[in-house]
Design an enzyme around this catalytic site. Sequence first.
Site, PDB file in Angstrom:
ATOM      1  N   SER A   1       0.843  -1.193   0.000  1.00 24.30           N
ATOM      2  CA  SER A   1       0.000   0.000   0.000  1.00 24.30           C
ATOM      3  C   SER A   1       0.885   1.251   0.000  1.00 24.30           C
ATOM      4  O   SER A   1       1.644   1.456  -0.938  1.00 24.30           O
ATOM      5  CB  SER A   1      -0.954  -0.033   1.196  1.00 24.30           C
ATOM      6  OG  SER A   1      -1.951   0.944   1.072  1.00 24.30           O
TER       7      SER A   1
ATOM      8  N   ASP B   1      -9.093  -4.570  -6.249  1.00 24.16           N
ATOM      9  CA  ASP B   1      -8.769  -3.637  -5.176  1.00 24.16           C
ATOM     10  C   ASP B   1      -9.644  -2.398  -5.310  1.00 24.16           C
ATOM     11  O   ASP B   1      -9.414  -1.557  -6.170  1.00 24.16           O
ATOM     12  CB  ASP B   1      -7.281  -3.267  -5.261  1.00 24.16           C
ATOM     13  CG  ASP B   1      -6.772  -2.522  -4.037  1.00 24.16           C
ATOM     14  OD1 ASP B   1      -7.596  -1.888  -3.353  1.00 24.16           O
ATOM     15  OD2 ASP B   1      -5.550  -2.563  -3.787  1.00 24.16           O
TER      16      ASP B   1
ATOM     17  N   HIS C   1      -7.513  -5.217  -1.558  1.00 24.74           N
ATOM     18  CA  HIS C   1      -6.264  -4.564  -1.164  1.00 24.74           C
ATOM     19  C   HIS C   1      -5.403  -5.445  -0.256  1.00 24.74           C
ATOM     20  O   HIS C   1      -4.181  -5.374  -0.292  1.00 24.74           O
ATOM     21  CB  HIS C   1      -6.596  -3.248  -0.457  1.00 24.74           C
ATOM     22  CG  HIS C   1      -5.437  -2.335  -0.293  1.00 24.74           C
ATOM     23  ND1 HIS C   1      -4.659  -1.906  -1.348  1.00 24.74           N
ATOM     24  CD2 HIS C   1      -4.905  -1.739   0.821  1.00 24.74           C
ATOM     25  CE1 HIS C   1      -3.707  -1.097  -0.903  1.00 24.74           C
ATOM     26  NE2 HIS C   1      -3.823  -0.985   0.403  1.00 24.74           N
TER      27      HIS C   1
END
Length: 711
Positions: free
Chosen positions: A581, A656, A688
């Site tokens: 991320s 995602d 995600h």
Amino acid sequence: MTQSAISQKRITIDDVFGKNTFSPKRVSGVNWMNDGKYYSAINDNNVVKVDVTTGQAVETIFDGDLLPSGTRLSAYQLSADEKKILILTQREMIYRRSFTADYTVFDLETKKISPLSEGGKQSYATFSPDGTKVAFVRENNLFYVNLDDMSEVQVTDDGKFNHIINGSTDWVYEEEFGFVKAFFWSPDSKKIAYYKFDESEVPEYNMQLWNHGALYPQDYRFKYPKAGEKNSTIAIKIYHLNNKQIVDVPLGSETDIYIPRVMWTKNPDLLSVRRMNRLQNQIEILHADAKSGKSEVVYTEKSDTYIDINYCNDLTYLSDGEHFVRTSEKDGYKHIYVHNMDGSEALQLTKGEWEVTKLVGISDGKKPIAYYISTEVSPLERHLYRIDLKGKKKEKLSAKSGMYSVDMSPDFQYFIETYNAVDAPGTYTLYKAPKNESIKVLEDNSELKSTLEEYDIVTKEFFTISLDNDVELNAYMLKPTDFDSTKQYPLLVYQYSGPGSQNVSKGWSGGHFFMHQYLVQQGYIVAVVDPRGTGFKGKAFKHITYKQLGKYETEDQIAAAKYMSSLDYIDASRIGIWGWSYGGYMSSLCIMKGADVFKTAVAMAPVTTWRFYDSIYTERYLQRPQDNASGYDDNSPINHVDKLKGNFLLVHGTGDDNVHFQNSVALQDALIQSGKQFSSFYYPDKNHGLRGGNDRGHFYQLFANYIMNNL
């Protein structure tokens, strides 16, 4: 916790993911009961009543066998009078927090069991304070049920997917303000305040779903406001049950705003609304009259950078009707403030170059006492304190080095303390307040501790890295058990680096930590570094990244790697970095801007340009693209692909909904056009966190193989 390598097991990736060998047990689902002598909890698909003094179950409140065969109880809620229980089953997740479910009402006196509604799955069902009703959301509309006859009342009827939402939040509020239930019973159970989102003009994102080889992919379109784009228009409404009247709360002439929090004060006719401007550098507390809707601003705070509502979330109204208590970073550190109801500041309750990380609660009697968790000992630790609301009699209630959190009973007579440390997975202990007497250890993870003794586990070695500008970064290393300072080792740096985050602490680590232990067994040293912009060291350290995300964090990670490369036992030609991320964004930037330092990088689900990310998060730190184009572009990996020299693995889930696959597609395209060779991998329809199925375990193996072959 460093163990002798003799006769010890070696960690496998299956231990980390498949077998969950190192997952600690937790004490969860605890709900304190009214008399303070008991709490309820889920145990083996039943809801049981537990004696706090013994920790033993004394009664089964709800028997899971009453549910249809094979149905698992996911959650529950007792009514305030503890005469009814609301059972949640068949939960189906939508995004990170949102879900639909089946709810069942069980009357503890009559033993009658009834479905809450026959009209389809519900979301966020909640008892009224008097226990006579339950409100819920279905298909973007708000409803409530009268429990005496199970009659259903529809409060709103204009809800429509991708257009109007009543009583729950849109995607960006859910993700960035951290809540989905957007309706609130008044203390007298006569009113329901709720949000109404009009997202009709918010641009749609199309997330194609491949659905395990379906003949045609599915176009899943949902409203996702990217930075600088149109947000939902927000309204706050109050529904009066007695006459079905809906009162609008005036929010001002400016409609491009946020309402991150709504709550009732102790007065059932006074609603508290927090309003922020779009750039999130001003917050106001409004008090609204429930009958007329008329509101007034009682408090305003401004910042030269931003106000982090998720961190400074605390707001408690006292039963005296004359004060409220809140937290703020306005003096440079997060502290507790007492205000009069007109908003004027009565007292700064805590002060110092440390942070109150959580206001646990306020014992609101004749002599009110605030309980809180802070970093006063060290930014790497969390400890429990209490102080009276005059700012006197401050007392530290925790002793050992490590991380503490607390679940306090509503009457402040008991609390469950969770303690963990570098070498100690969670211990859950029941305490009696106010004398802080230990009653019973509810869980000490003794089985996991025994398991850890069987494996070749190394401990964190903490150190600080001094930069040229007198800034110190916290870090730790994991070294092989047979570490030899006369040899040289490859180094892998792990980081997240996002605003207000923390990876370096004196607490127990899960998740990637045992993946790192696996790599240490293969002969690598793993280091974890928190750069500027991360949390718990004061506002100046955290807010320095304002308007230029990625700049200082990258500089710091490169400087940290250079420092570690100077150590005799680090092979300077074999330094890698990875992250997920925000951490993937950072590892992408570092392998490019630090091309002469890092040999290898792995980026999992990275943001590659902040222009692709959502409005609330991105604009909080960068303002809008229209205001600060260079802040978006100067540190976008897409604009630095020409600098790539080393090995780069780019990984993303195509499903995602948060950091869109679009980010990796754009970066991959830029790398190709720049003539750069790299590796990439995608996980079909995965979100995600790569949750569900074997995908996360597959990634860990992919990641390990790549590191071992390229670093």
